[in-house]
Scaffold this motif. Structure first.
Motif, short mmCIF file in Angstrom:
data_model
loop_
_atom_site.label_atom_id
_atom_site.label_comp_id
_atom_site.label_asym_id
_atom_site.label_seq_id
_atom_site.Cartn_x
_atom_site.Cartn_y
_atom_site.Cartn_z
N GLN A 1 0.83 -1.21 0.00
CA GLN A 1 0.00 0.00 0.00
C GLN A 1 0.86 1.26 0.00
O GLN A 1 0.55 2.22 -0.69
CB GLN A 1 -0.94 0.00 1.19
N LYS A 2 1.96 1.24 0.72
CA LYS A 2 2.80 2.45 0.79
C LYS A 2 3.40 2.83 -0.55
O LYS A 2 3.73 3.97 -0.79
CB LYS A 2 3.89 2.26 1.84
N LYS A 3 3.49 1.89 -1.47
CA LYS A 3 4.01 2.20 -2.81
C LYS A 3 2.93 2.73 -3.74
O LYS A 3 3.22 3.12 -4.86
CB LYS A 3 4.67 0.96 -3.42
#
Length: 185
Positions: free
Chosen positions: A180-182
């Motif tokens: 998700q952070k990407k």
């Protein structure tokens, strides 16, 4: 088997219609034709997937069997009211799915298509299979269909997902997990 085409072009479809196997003609953009075409497209993607596998791979026979089923499925759509795909096809898919899922760890993340050419192609076939299922659902809203065909496509997409997971792990490989952070910019 009926008559074989000795001449590939007939010009009968130049008006935007196509012939069904029962002799009726319908518009080329009819939902039934879309179902036939999407089953054919899925069959073609599975053919490409087979060609990414090493000779003698046990999955080749599984995928060839599926190709025959998909050809039969297209035939069902070409002959309104016919039923070729049945519960035994779905049961075979479920048994095959269970067999291939046994060795996989539980899924804790979403997976991105890729890792190897075979894995990516299997995911592409899965995505087309999901579209084929949506097309068949839409066809079922406007005409009578064999519901086993819809169930077959649902199980097949699950099987393709599981086999893609297996293919990603072959030869020491791994699945590409969604992070998700990407996703942020």
């Amino acid at each position: 088997m009926g008559n074989r085409l000795s001449k590939i072009y007939t010009r009968t479809g130049d008006d935007g219609s196509t012939g069904l196997a029962d002799g009726n003609r319908i518009a080329k953009n009819a939902q039934r034709v879309e179902a036939m075409g999407t089953a054919d497209e899925l069959n073609s993607h599975i053919g490409v997937l087979i060609e990414t596998l090493p000779s003698g791979d046990e999955l080749i026979e599984t995928f060839r069997r599926i190709q025959h089923h998909l050809f039969d499925l297209g035939g069902e759509f070409a002959i309104p009211g016919s039923q070729v795909i049945g519960d035994e096809h779905i049961e075979w898919l479920e048994q095959t799915l269970d067999h291939h899922n046994e060795s996989l760890p539980p899924l804790k993340n979403f997976i991105l298509p890729g890792g190897t050419a075979a894995t990516a192609q299997c995911h592409l076939a899965r995505a087309v299979c999901r579209r084929a299922e949506r097309v068949v659902v839409a066809l079922g809203h406007e005409d009578s269909i064999n519901t086993a065909s819809r169930h077959y496509l649902n199980r097949l997409s699950d099987l393709l997902f599981v086999i893609a997971r297996q293919l990603a792990r072959q030869n020491g490989g791994q699945e590409i997990l969604w992070e998700q952070k990407k996703s942020g910019l």
